[in-house]
Each structure stands twice: as C-alpha cells, then as structure tokens.
Design an enzyme around this catalytic site. Structure first.
Site, PDB file in Angstrom:
ATOM      1  N   ASP A 287      40.242  35.090  34.650  1.00  0.00           N
ATOM      2  CA  ASP A 287      39.448  35.687  33.813  1.00  0.00           C
ATOM      3  C   ASP A 287      40.241  36.024  32.513  1.00  0.00           C
ATOM      4  O   ASP A 287      39.696  36.740  31.530  1.00  0.00           O
ATOM      5  CB  ASP A 287      38.894  36.762  34.332  1.00  0.00           C
ATOM      6  CG  ASP A 287      37.395  36.316  34.614  1.00  0.00           C
ATOM      7  OD1 ASP A 287      36.958  35.292  34.546  1.00  0.00           O
ATOM      8  OD2 ASP A 287      36.551  37.347  34.967  1.00  0.00           O
ATOM      9  N   ASP A 346      45.090  39.530  45.283  1.00  0.00           N
ATOM     10  CA  ASP A 346      45.287  39.887  43.899  1.00  0.00           C
ATOM     11  C   ASP A 346      46.521  39.378  43.131  1.00  0.00           C
ATOM     12  O   ASP A 346      47.445  38.942  43.713  1.00  0.00           O
ATOM     13  CB  ASP A 346      45.388  41.426  43.728  1.00  0.00           C
ATOM     14  CG  ASP A 346      43.793  42.168  43.845  1.00  0.00           C
ATOM     15  OD1 ASP A 346      42.880  41.271  43.985  1.00  0.00           O
ATOM     16  OD2 ASP A 346      43.840  43.336  43.678  1.00  0.00           O
ATOM     17  N   ASP A 348      49.173  40.135  41.886  1.00  0.00           N
ATOM     18  CA  ASP A 348      50.651  40.762  42.181  1.00  0.00           C
ATOM     19  C   ASP A 348      50.962  40.593  43.777  1.00  0.00           C
ATOM     20  O   ASP A 348      52.181  41.090  43.947  1.00  0.00           O
ATOM     21  CB  ASP A 348      50.738  42.057  41.689  1.00  0.00           C
ATOM     22  CG  ASP A 348      49.831  43.066  42.452  1.00  0.00           C
ATOM     23  OD1 ASP A 348      48.780  42.603  42.616  1.00  0.00           O
ATOM     24  OD2 ASP A 348      50.097  44.170  42.684  1.00  0.00           O
ATOM     25  N   ASP A 440      34.949  45.721  46.658  1.00  0.00           N
ATOM     26  CA  ASP A 440      35.591  45.347  47.700  1.00  0.00           C
ATOM     27  C   ASP A 440      34.812  46.342  48.811  1.00  0.00           C
ATOM     28  O   ASP A 440      34.526  45.976  50.178  1.00  0.00           O
ATOM     29  CB  ASP A 440      37.004  45.526  47.952  1.00  0.00           C
ATOM     30  CG  ASP A 440      37.371  46.814  47.134  1.00  0.00           C
ATOM     31  OD1 ASP A 440      36.522  47.669  46.691  1.00  0.00           O
ATOM     32  OD2 ASP A 440      38.508  46.815  46.807  1.00  0.00           O
TER      33      ASP A 440
END
Length: 707
Positions: A287, A346, A348, A440
């Site tokens: 994104d 995610d 990282d 989430d």
C-alpha cells in the site's frame, strides 16, 4: 619516641601494607594484606613489639585506609557531578532541537483510507483539563506554604477542627479567616466526592490486581502440568511422510506500507518457508504511496519469482480501509478459493522456515479450529530502556494472558500477525471490516461469536522489532487503546444477542473489554495522576500507603514473572507504566466517544535492526543464488550500507516535547512539595519520582530520537 621513629624509617616489609593503584580519575583500594603473626605477639616475647607501637601502627594503617576511601568517595562525587552536567547538556540539546506535540505533523491516515484533520478543539480539551489542575495546584501550594509559616500545621486527615471553631476570628488577620473558610469548604464539599472517587478507583485497582493474580496462577498451573496444544499422532506422521502427507494449500500475505527499512528481510523469510512450492502462494500487499518504495519492493518480488518462488505483487490504486481494506481486497482475488488457510505477517516479521509445519498441522481433524497464533520475539529488546520496558509488557501479554485464555477459554485477541487463519472461518465471520483501527481484534471477536476456537502456541516464536523511539511507541499505544473502545461500542449488541454461553459473554464484556481495555487505563491515570496529587491539597481525602506502595509493587512483580532477568528494571517499569497512562486514558476516551483521534492510523516506524542482522548472516553463509540472495556480492553490499549510513548521518534528528506529560510532571512535583508540609514520606517519594518520570518522558529523554 626513638623506637617508633626507627620502625617508621625501616624498609622491611613487616605488618599489613596497603596496595593501591590508580583508576583514572579515582583512587581505589584493590588489595589489603592480612596481618602478620607479629601483629598478634604482645607481651614479654622477645619477638614482640611494645603494645603502644602496635597500636600506633594499626592507627596509622586505619587512617590511610579511611583517607583512601574518602578520596574514592570524593572521586565518585566528582564523577556524579560530571554525569549530571552531561545529562544537563543532553537535556539542553534535546530541548533546543525539540518540537512540541502541538506542531503540525503530516496528517495520519484514517481507517477509511482518507486523510482527516482532527478538530483542534477536541484535541486540546484533555490538555486543557490537565493545565487547569496544574495551575490550581500551583495556587494551592503557595496558599498552603503561606499557611504553614503562619502556624497552620495540619497533618493529613488529622485536622484540628476544634481550633477553627474555638478561635475568635476577630483577633486573627484576614489570611487566617480565609484559610479557615477554605478548610471548612474542603471538609464539607471537596473531600467527600474526592474520597468517593478514590474509593471507586481503589476497588477497581483491587479487581484488576485479582485478575492479574488469577492469570499468573493459571500460567503457573499450565507450567506445572506442562499443558500445551499437541499435534495428533497422525498429523505428526503426515509431516514426516513427505509430499503425500498433510500439506494443504496455504496463502501467505504480507501487508505493508512504505516499509523500505524491512521489506527485504520479511520477503526473504516467507520465501524460505519449508512448504511444498505447489501448495503455497505468497502475496505482497503493498500500500506504499512512495514510488521509490513501490519500485524497490516490486524488484525484490521479481528476484524471488526468478528463483522459482510462487510470489505475486499487488498494489491498490484506491487505498480504502488501510490494513483491513488491503487484506479484504487480497481475499477477493479469484484464486483464493483454491486455498484453505492464510498466514499473515506484518512487514517486520521473520517466520522461521518451519513455521507452517509447526502451526498448520493443528488444523487437521479439528474442524472448529479457526486460528493458530504464535508468540512474538524481539530482535531489539535490549536496544534501550524503552525497548526493555516494552518487552516486559509483551512477554506478560503472550506468556500469561494469551496462553491462559487460549488453554482455558479457547479465545484470545488475534495479534494481527504471526497467525494462521482457516479461510472458512474468516468468510463465515464476515471477513475483514474497516470499521475500526483494530481489525485483528474485530475479526477475532466475530469469529468467537460464530463458535470458532483459537489455539495459542507459546513455543512457536516469530521475530520482529519493537519501536525504539517514544514518539513511535506513543502512536502505537494510542491506536491499540482507542481501537478496542470503538470495537466495544460496535460489537456490544452482537455479543448480547449472540448464542454463546453466559460465561463467554461475561468474559468478553467484563474481562476482555471493560476490565483490561477500559478500567485499567481509567484507574491508572485517575488514581495516580489526579487523585493522589489532589489529596495533598485536600488532605481530608486520603490514599492509604498500601494503595500507593504495596499494591503497585505487587502488580509490577507479577508482570515480571515471564521475564525475571529484567527484574532490576521494576522501579522504572512501574513509573513508566503510570506515565503511559495519560496516553492510554486519552486514547480510551477518544475511542469510547468516537472523537477525531480515534480514527488515526500511523504506521509504526521501523528501524530495520533485524535487516542488519540478515545482511550479516548473508555474508557469513555461502552464496546460494537459488535461495534468492538480493545482494550480489560483499563489496557491493558494503558500499550500499556505507551510502545508507552517510545519508542517515545527514538526516537531522529531533525529539518532541510532550506538553501533556510535562504538565503532569509539574503537577506531581508541586504535589510532592506540598506533601513535605505534612511529612508524608511514602507519598512524597512516589510523587517525586513519578514527577521526574513524567518530566523525562515529556522531554523525550527515553528511547531513541527520530529522524
């Protein structure tokens, strides 16, 4: 005197010499030899010296030892002074380069995918209340000091009211008359409601402590009985059998936005997952609105495609709903129907190669299992004090909260990453929704209401990194505490109408939302940041010592059980948690009442610490081009790292000055000064150190500076 002088002039090594060495800038004693036998031979022995000579010698040695210790103490004080001067210089530099939190920032993204500007009036309302308390405390401190020097020596909650009623005010001056009226107003009108609010917060505090204690006992029981989710024997056999075993179709998704610091290591980690290539597809859901970052990520994906990895790059033109919208868009692809499970990471996060083999088999022959969640581990947990304190909190969250809820309730909040979902569970629960900033937790609650069970694997870890600057951590905590309140408002009717048992409804409403998401930040901020300092100026309302000292210490001790090696940080942890309560309380109010800041979504700034470790590991290993090493050789890699370091050194770092925290710092320090008048020891020390903690955080002296 002659014998004594003759003994001092001799060069023989008799007695107990002191050996010293110089440790710049201090002297320190490093060795002291034991006394010789002659030191104990006193009397008529021919080898003995006179008693007065022995005494004189021992006195001289003691004098030298004391002088050396005094010199060392003076050197320590000098070093302490130098350290304080250095700290003062650092504070001056940071204040000079700082920007207040009232400065205009790039407007954060909202959950709707557009940029909204928050109403300044709404944003400053909370700060205005804190400033009002600050100025009121300053005025009252001046008033109380003047009264103290005029003889009004009232102790806390022990007012001599008979002195007020029996004194002839005509004889007294005007100040005495005003102060006596003020005391009566405190007793009649201010103290009762303040004491009532304090008692309510104390009750909530005790309930929270009891909940924390029960969770710790549950974790202890799990360890004692060695309870953990286990794979069925046929699932283990299937894994060992190779291609004909249990290898369902798995979709792996990595949503990211302008993650140029960490995109390489996350893509490399998922591309090295040990799973049949024909049974896995990786989606890079980018994104990013930065064209350079988009190009870099796309090139990285193409490199892995050339190595034979099934990986696709997706970029949305219309970026609605941020992460939830990104995941929803990816799930609408036509090929998703061919897959049974989806793993989410995610940008990282770095899963180990066996991540899928340790998580996916739990779904076999367990049709009501919707989610398998792994715990997080952190590559930079010892980077600075801020990351250490975060690690303490998150270690308790995963090992105690998530594990206990998973074992005894089959439900916990999805952490948004490092988890595997059954796609059928996502679809039956309504899919990803953009209505809150905690998508989430939203999908987890809806799946639980539809009867799906969750499994938490405490022994499966996925590496990631913690925010290293207070600014990034503060924004992350704001989102994590405002989102649950939005979700609570939206999902409360669904929880009440659902067909789940009353026990599960009680757990969702009271424990999951109210106690751990609303009550905790409410009493923490109200009790220790407002009520406690106000009781210094209204001593008729009081907080017992066990509320100020013993219960917080017990709570902190329980939080340290999953990470005992960080126990030396218990005092900074306690002070920092109370300091963070202002951010959490503000976020909770914003989410509960749908204020403008409730929809802020700021991507947590990454430092790329784990990326550096990956580059080192790539150098140490033999080059395997088939595994998709993106750096062709060591020389080019070193040159690229050097260029990045030069660019980073040219970037000017700054820190923020947080006005809410600074205002509360001066409020608490003012209250600590007032507590000296009534000699309240434990209250004074708590207010003093808590005020210093707020001061350090307000000046952004904890954590790294940001670029």
């Amino acid at each position: 005197m002659a014998p004594s002088f003759d003994w001092w002039a001799k060069e023989s090594h008799r007695g107990t010499p002191v050996v010293v060495k110089m440790e710049n800038p201090n002297w320190s004693m490093v060795e002291l030899e034991g006394p010789s036998e002659e030191d104990f031979l006193i009397g008529d022995s021919p080898h003995s010296r006179p008693r007065d000579k022995a005494r004189g010698k021992n006195a001289k040695q003691l004098t030298w030892v004391l002088l050396l210790k005094a010199h060392r103490a003076a050197g320590c004080l000098t070093s302490l002074g130098s350290a304080l001067l250095a700290l003062g210089a650092a504070v001056r530099r940071r204040v000079a380069s700082g920007r207040t939190d009232a400065d205009i920032d790039p407007e954060p993204e909202t959950s709707g995918g557009i940029r909204e500007k928050e109403n300044p009036t709404v944003k400053s309302r909370f700060y205005s209340c804190i400033k009002a308390f600050l100025w009121l405390s300053v005025v009252l401190l001046v008033f109380e000091v003047a009264a103290y020097f005029k003889g009004w020596h009232f102790g806390a909650a022990n007012l001599q009211l008979q002195y007020i009623f029996t004194t002839s005010f005509g004889v007294k001056d005007f100040f005495d008359w005003v102060y006596s009226r003020w005391v009566l107003i405190r007793v009649e009108y201010l103290a009762p409601p303040l004491q009532l609010l304090a008692n309510v917060c104390i009750v909530l505090f005790l309930i929270q402590t009891l909940d924390r204690l029960i969770l710790c006992l549950g974790c202890f029981w799990i360890r004692l009985r060695k309870i953990k989710p286990v794979l069925k024997q046929d699932a283990i056999a299937d894994l060992e059998s190779g291609e004909d075993g249990f290898f369902p179709m798995v979709l792996v998704q990595i949503p990211m936005c302008n993650e140029k610091e960490v995109y390489q290591q996350s893509i490399a980690a998922v591309c090295n997952l040990d799973w049949p290539k024909s049974k896995i597809l990786i989606q890079i859901l980018d994104d990013s609105d930065d064209p350079t970052t988009q190009l870099l990520i796309k090139e990285e994906v193409e490199k892995w495609q050339q190595e034979g990895v099934r990986i696709v790059y997706r970029h949305r033109v219309i970026r609605d709903g941020y992460k939830a919208g990104n995941l929803k868009s990816a799930m609408n692809c036509s090929y998703v129907k061919d897959y049974e499970f989806v793993a989410i990471f995610d940008a990282d996060f770095q899963p180990t190669p066996d991540f899928l083999k340790r998580t996916v088999p739990h779904f076999k022959d367990n049709e009501d299992l919707g989610l398998v969640q792994a715990r997080w581990s952190f590559v930079n947990k010892d980077e600075n004090l801020l990351t250490r304190l975060q690690n303490i909190n998150l270690a308790f969250h995963f090992e105690v909260e998530q594990q206990v809820n998973g074992v005894f309730l089959n439900f916990f909040g999805f952490n948004g990453t490092a988890g595997v979902w059954r796609i059928k569970a996502l679809e039956e629960s309504g899919g990803w929704l953009e209505r809150t900033t905690v998508e989430d937790m939203d999908i987890a609650v809806r799946a639980h209401l539809h009867g799906w069970k969750f499994v938490f694997l405490n022994d499966v870890e996925c590496q990631c990194e913690l925010p290293e600057s207070y600014e990034a951590y503060r924004k992350q905590q704001h989102r994590w505490h405002s989102g649950p309140m939005q979700l609570f408002r939206l999902s409360l009717p669904d929880i009440i109408r659902s067909k789940i048992t009353l026990r599960k409804k009680f757990n969702l409403i009271f424990l999951f939302f109210l106690l751990r998401k609303l009550i905790l930040p409410f009493y923490s901020f109200t009790l220790f940041c407002i009520i406690l300092p106000m009781t210094m100026f209204i001593p008729e309302a009081e907080l017992p010592v066990w509320v100020v000292c013993y219960i917080p210490a017990t709570m902190s001790f329980l939080n340290f059980l999953p990470s005992p090696k960080y126990f030396p940080f218990i005092v900074p942890y306690l002070l920092f948690e109370n300091t963070m309560s202002v951010t959490k309380f503000n976020a909770m109010i914003s989410g509960l009442f749908q204020l403008g800041s409730a929809y802020e979504w700021v991507v947590t700034k990454k430092s790329g610490r784990s990326s550096e470790g990956d580059l080192v590991s790539l150098v140490e290993k033999e080059p395997k081009h088939q595994r998709g090493v993106s750096v062709p050789n060591l020389g080019e890699m070193e040159e690229e790292i050097e260029q990045q370091e030069q660019k980073a050194s040219r970037k000017k770092k700054h820190n923020r000055i947080y006005m809410k925290e600074l205002s509360l710092a001066f409020l608490l320090l003012t209250a600590s000064a007032r507590s000296l008048l009534t000699a309240q020891g434990i209250h004074f020390y708590f207010l003093l150190f808590q005020g210093i903690s707020f001061l350090l955080v307000g000046l952004d002296l904890i954590g790294e500076q940001v670029e």
